[in-house]
Scaffold this active site. Structure first.
Site, PDB file in Angstrom:
ATOM      1  N   GLU A 128      40.032 100.622  24.866  1.00 49.91           N
ATOM      2  CA  GLU A 128      39.182  99.432  25.070  1.00 49.91           C
ATOM      3  C   GLU A 128      37.778  99.658  24.495  1.00 49.91           C
ATOM      4  OE1 GLU A 128      39.342  96.415  25.716  1.00 49.91           O
ATOM      5  OE2 GLU A 128      38.635  95.796  27.684  1.00 49.91           O
ATOM      6  N   THR A 181      33.375  90.834  21.831  1.00 52.23           N
ATOM      7  CA  THR A 181      32.777  91.336  23.069  1.00 52.23           C
ATOM      8  C   THR A 181      31.454  92.038  22.789  1.00 52.23           C
ATOM      9  OG1 THR A 181      34.922  91.538  24.107  1.00 52.23           O
ATOM     10  CG2 THR A 181      33.179  92.882  25.039  1.00 52.23           C
TER      11      THR A 181
HETATM   12  N1  HSE Z   1      33.109  92.857  31.360  1.00 52.57           N
HETATM   13  C1  HSE Z   1      33.310  92.703  29.950  1.00 52.57           C
HETATM   14  C2  HSE Z   1      32.244  91.763  29.408  1.00 52.57           C
HETATM   15  C3  HSE Z   1      34.682  92.148  29.704  1.00 52.57           C
HETATM   16  O1  HSE Z   1      32.080  90.699  29.990  1.00 52.57           O
HETATM   17  O2  HSE Z   1      31.606  92.092  28.413  1.00 52.57           O
HETATM   18  C4  HSE Z   1      34.995  91.922  28.271  1.00 52.57           C
HETATM   19  O3  HSE Z   1      35.698  92.979  27.739  1.00 52.57           O
END
Ligand code: HSE
Length: 306
Positions: A128, A181
């Site tokens: 990830e 992201t």
């Molecule tokens: N918690 C993460 C974000 C989830 O909001 O950036 C996305 O991978």
């Protein structure tokens, strides 16, 4: 067992108030993966269908997480991975994390389950990290554990399983634009006012309590994000309109799924979840935005063998 086929579900991270710590697992959308043992040591991605992604194991999230696992397990064999992607990369419903957690779940099964779910979450986090350029487990944990999870800490990794109220359903709308992201993290403030932090942790605490007690009314009042949503919602077309229409259709709450652009809602009962889907569709149908919608029960099992 030399070969295994699995379903690796999509997930919703953050759940409004729980940035980087809360998540839940979906059921009606996910990737399929086929993993087989081979004599030659290493990880080989031999097939990718659905979307264009790198075949080199060290450049593919499923490969990176698998490599992290085999570095620890040191098995006498290697693994071939076939990925059948249904979750669009950059959709905000855990596309990279489905790949990252699917490969380690499958390899663990083929090796006779030497690792527990927390260890698998750790390996999946390594994959990830390649996609999002930061370490967080709020998508991989619900995929591996199922249901709702709270990542209490990533160093050391500690994941808490939170109960799922039986009548809870999710509705997702996914406008087909890509939000990376890493980019939607970059626009967030590095510091936040104390008054906002107080509201946010009160909501996280009350959401956890509401999930434990199946208190739908309290779930509704806890699904609020005063920290991240104001910044990220600007990246999502007609976000406020979708949110208003969903709440008017009966949703308990509405927020950005992970880093977007998908938007999630939670509803009590499938009938309301479907009404919310229609309300969301009506908003985007009047534009030229291409979109997908999903209504899903909360998947309390997580990744499964098929
Ligand atoms: N918690 C993460 C974000 C989830 O909001 O950036 C996305 O991978």
């Amino acid at each position: 067992m030399n070969e295994i086929k699995i379903f690796s579900p999509a997930t919703v991270a953050n759940v409004s108030c729980g940035f980087d710590v809360l998540g839940f697992c979906l059921d009606s959308i996910g990737d399929e993966m086929l993993v087989r043992k081979v004599d030659k040591k290493g990880v080989y991605i031999t097939k990718i269908e659905g979307y264009k992604l790198p075949f080199e194991a060290d450049k593919n999230v499923a490969g990176v997480s698998a490599l992290a696992l085999i570095e620890e397990a040191k098995p006498d064999c290697g693994f071939e991975i076939e990925i059948y992607k249904h979750i669009k990369p950059g959709s905000g419903i855990g596309s990279s994390s489905a790949s990252a957690s699917g490969s380690v779940f499958a390899i663990n099964e083929l090796l006779g389950k030497p690792f527990n779910k927390t260890q698998l979450t750790y390996f999946a986090m390594q994959g990830e990290k390649l996609a999002s350029k930061s370490e967080h487990a709020d998508n991989v944990a619900p995929g591996i554990f199922g249901g709702f999870t709270l990542v209490k800490s990533i160093k050391p990794l500690e994941v808490l399983e939170i109960p799922t109220p039986k009548e809870l359903y999710a509705t997702i709308i996914h406008p087909q634009i890509e939000i990376k992201t890493a980019e939607s993290r970059a626009i967030l403030p590095k510091e936040i006012p104390l008054k906002d932090a107080i509201k946010q942790w009160a909501n996280v605490g009350s959401l956890i309590h509401a999930l434990h007690t199946s208190n739908y009314e309290l779930i509704s009042r806890s699904l609020q994000d005063v920290i991240v949503e104001p910044h990220r919602s600007k990246l999502i077309p007609l976000y406020n309109e979708i949110k208003l229409a969903s709440i008017n259709a009966g949703a308990l709450g509405c927020g950005i799924s992970g880093s977007g652009p998908s938007i999630f809602t939670l509803s009590k009962g499938i009938e309301i979840a479907k009404k919310v889907e229609s309300a969301m569709k009506n908003i985007y149908s009047e534009t030229n935005i291409v979109f997908e919608t999903y209504v899903s029960k909360i998947n309390t099992e997580g990744i499964r063998i098929i």
